[in-house]
Design an enzyme around this catalytic site. Structure first.
Site, PDB file in Angstrom:
ATOM      1  N   CYS A   1       0.847  -1.204   0.000  1.00 28.69           N
ATOM      2  CA  CYS A   1       0.000   0.000   0.000  1.00 28.69           C
ATOM      3  C   CYS A   1       0.883   1.256   0.000  1.00 28.69           C
ATOM      4  O   CYS A   1       1.751   1.404  -0.848  1.00 28.69           O
ATOM      5  CB  CYS A   1      -0.962  -0.049   1.190  1.00 28.69           C
ATOM      6  SG  CYS A   1      -2.241   1.246   1.183  1.00 28.69           S
ATOM      7  N   ILE A   2       0.698   2.147   0.954  1.00 26.70           N
ATOM      8  CA  ILE A   2       1.482   3.378   0.970  1.00 26.70           C
ATOM      9  C   ILE A   2       2.963   3.088   1.200  1.00 26.70           C
ATOM     10  O   ILE A   2       3.838   3.855   0.773  1.00 26.70           O
ATOM     11  CB  ILE A   2       0.931   4.345   2.050  1.00 26.70           C
ATOM     12  CG1 ILE A   2       1.523   5.733   1.877  1.00 26.70           C
ATOM     13  CG2 ILE A   2       1.167   3.814   3.442  1.00 26.70           C
ATOM     14  CD1 ILE A   2       0.922   6.752   2.824  1.00 26.70           C
TER      15      ILE A   2
END
Length: 664
Positions: free
Chosen positions: A400-401
């Site tokens: 994800c991030i």
């Protein structure tokens, strides 16, 4: 809102939340409780709970008992009605007391209520003006809705006469709001359900078919129209939810008392703001029954603890694996239970596994930047891993991030000629945000400005609750309304569920870092446009020539596969794209032993994801084995497995470390 006040959720209140006023009914109930009545031998047995009536009972004359003539009822029936009356009063007083207490807690705080907290007003105005400018479309839509309603009433009339009729409209697949049999078997609830679905679908389709509106504006209106229609579902109201009404009848009102006690406890836990419980948090403890993979913390700085996990094989691949999870959540999504732990599975495949555990930042870290996270995160962790294992290169994963950060670090390393990273894998990570998920709808400048004010009010951080509320709003039916109904209307306790425990264990966000992420990536898409500058270097992913493996999920609403595919096309080296079944979490955390879902592979990387899908091959079950085979080819030969307690870096504490245990 003080973060300290909500750090530990209180236990549920006991049922003596409030004392109802003394009434003849309550006195009778108390007397009955002390000396249970002895029914005569000829008395009728207690009746079974009656089915819900379609027609409301007639209103009694002024001055009469609300239950009619009680003289015709036996003692047990009277006691049941009196108990119901007492419990309804208790529920009302519990709710009233909780709301009053919440109001007092909020009284000394600045007003936070906005008539348009999501800034959807301008977008909605633009869409509505387009509709008004197309009167023929509106007339056709209204005529279609009227026709559908006529079909519904015609079918309902026939059904009331005993004929079998197919539904005019059905809930979509996966809609759990109308699973109770009464929504179909009871004509009243069936017509209520179908009326709602007709209207909700009509409104959402009307907005979705508007032409001549900027795509992002239209998406914003579509999203919030869906939120609005979901909120007005009849399943969310006590008087129109058959399961909740049945619970009241069967428990003589005790379910509603319990529901209001749950409501009061959640208000108290949220320090005056409703914080809906999604699971029983008391059943889980980090390091004891979640995040239990053995290992050591071998390095630490202000932003990370570096965990090295104990091997489970005699030999391991030479090149170690370093995982960067998202700092918005905690790393133990990779280690919830032994049977679905990716960390345990990877060590079992002969990989030396390291994971960064990000700090849960407080106000002292509010000015830490994205560049700080790259240097003290990616650079510091990879350097420590190389020292610990005595190697010159490491394989990496970004989730994800964490994957967005890793992408930036790879581009920066490419610009500097740094070759420490041998390969990179991305789980549900985005580099091109032009088609990002629903979070993109929250990132206009007005909304970002509100977030900035909120962080300023909290000392330079965004609370974990604020982050959780945002993510819950993306799946409101599953993560908000289902628990609203279960906890408050039906009066049940939420079930223990480790995934939801993790989901509620959010971290705070430092102001400088978070605003940079929202503006530079979501709003401006600078990385994909080759305009992002870090450390004086303009980043270009085309310069990243190392092997890359990109995982996406078919039903991911945070990092949609279309967006992930566009990011995969930006890298300049050999790139493998793979799509798994399910969504942002289950699509990633899908151990082979579960034998769930499926995944698709295609060695080619054509211009569009539609072309990739057309040429992809479907495989049953988890994608982990496909990835492990890819990773093994890039992890060197086998060496004796590495004990984290015996490396050059002195262990600081046992896994899972102390950073992960800090609650927001």
């Amino acid at each position: 809102m003080s973060i300290d006040r909500v750090a530990s959720p209180p236990k549920r209140r006991k049922k003596t939340a409030a004392t109802p006023p003394s009434t003849p009914a309550t006195k009778t109930a108390k007397a009955a409780a002390k000396t249970p009545p002895k029914p005569k031998a000829s008395a009728a047995p207690p009746p079974k709970t009656a089915k819900l009536a379609i027609e409301p009972p007639p209103v009694p004359p002024t001055g009469a008992s609300p239950f009619g003539d009680l003289s015709s009822l036996n003692a047990t029936q009277r006691e049941m009605l009196e108990t119901l009356s007492v419990n309804l009063a208790r529920a009302a007083l519990t709710a009233q007391g909780a709301l009053a207490e919440a109001a007092l807690r909020q009284a000394d705080r600045p007003a936070a209520l906005s008539p348009d907290p999501f800034h959807v007003g301008p977008a909605l105005g633009e869409v509505m003006s387009r509709l008004v400018a197309q009167p023929d479309r509106m007339m056709r839509a209204q005529a279609d809705l009227f026709t559908r309603y006529m079909d519904l009433w015609h079918a309902t009339t026939k059904r009331m006469t005993g004929e079998t009729q197919d539904p005019i409209v059905q809930p979509t697949k996966g809609d759990k709001r109308f699973l109770d049999p009464a929504w179909s078997s009871n004509p009243m609830f069936d017509v209520m359900k179908q009326s709602y679905l007709l209207t909700a679908n009509w409104l959402n389709d009307l907005v979705g078919e508007v032409e001549g509106v900027e795509p992002l504006t239209k998406r914003r209106v579509e999203f919030f129209m869906k939120m609005l229609t979901d909120a007005f579902s009849p399943s969310n109201f006590l008087i129109s939810n058959p399961e909740a009404l049945r619970a009241i009848a069967e428990s003589h009102g005790e379910s509603l008392v319990k529901g209001m006690e749950n409501f009061a406890a959640d208000l108290e836990r949220g320090a005056g703001q409703l914080s809906i419980s999604q699971t029983d948090n008391t059943q889980f403890k980090v390091g004891e029954n979640v995040a239990t993979a053995p290992g050591k913390v071998v390095y630490q700085n202000e932003l990370i603890q570096l965990l090295q996990f104990s091997p489970t094989t005699e030999q391991a691949h030479e090149i170690p694996l370093l995982i960067f999870p998202p700092w918005i959540n905690k790393f133990y999504i990779l280690d919830l239970r032994p049977e679905n732990s990716m960390i345990r599975w990877l060590t079992g495949q002969g990989f030396t596994v390291f994971v960064t555990s990000w700090v849960n930042p407080d106000q002292s870290l509010s000015t830490r930047t994205f560049e700080d996270y790259m240097i003290d995160g990616v650079y510091a962790a990879s350097q420590a891993v190389m020292v610990q294992c005595g190697v010159e290169r490491v394989n990496t994963v970004g989730y994800c991030i964490g994957g967005t950060l890793l992408s930036c670090a790879l581009a920066y390393m490419a610009a500097k000629g740094d070759k420490r990273i041998a390969s990179a894998t991305f789980f549900a990570a985005q580099q091109d945000f032009s088609e990002a998920g629903d979070l993109l709808l929250f990132t206009d400048e007005a909304w970002i400005g509100d977030v900035e004010k909120q962080m300023d009010a909290e000392g330079g951080v965004l609370s974990g609750k604020a982050m959780a509320d945002t993510f819950n709003a993306l799946r409101a039916n599953d993560l908000i309304w289902s628990f609203f109904v279960n906890n408050y209307l039906i009066g049940k306790e939420p079930k223990p569920f480790d995934l939801l425990f993790w989901n509620g264990d959010q971290t705070r966000m430092p102001k400088t870092l978070h605003l940079f992420y929202l503006r530079e990536f979501y709003k401006e898409n600078k990385l994909a446009l080759k305009k992002l500058v870090l450390g004086g270097e303009t980043l270009d992913l085309a310069n990243v020539k190392i092997p890359v493996y990109v995982q996406s999920s078919k039903e991911d609403h945070i990092a949609p596969y279309r967006s992930v595919y566009k990011g995969a096309k930006l890298f300049g080296g050999p790139t493998t794209f793979m799509m798994s079944g399910s969504g942002h979490i289950a699509g990633v955390i899908n151990a082979p032993v579960a034998k769930k879902y499926q995944h698709w592979t295609n060695e080619a990387l054509p211009p569009t994801v539609e072309e990739w899908i057309a040429g992809a091959v479907e495989h049953p079950g988890s994608w982990w084995e496909n990835w492990a085979a890819w990773l093994a080819k890039r992890s060197g030969g086998m060496v004796p497995a590495r004990d984290p307690a015996k490396g050059p870096l002195k262990p600081l504490e046992d896994a899972p470390g102390s950073f992960v245990k800090v609650r927001s």
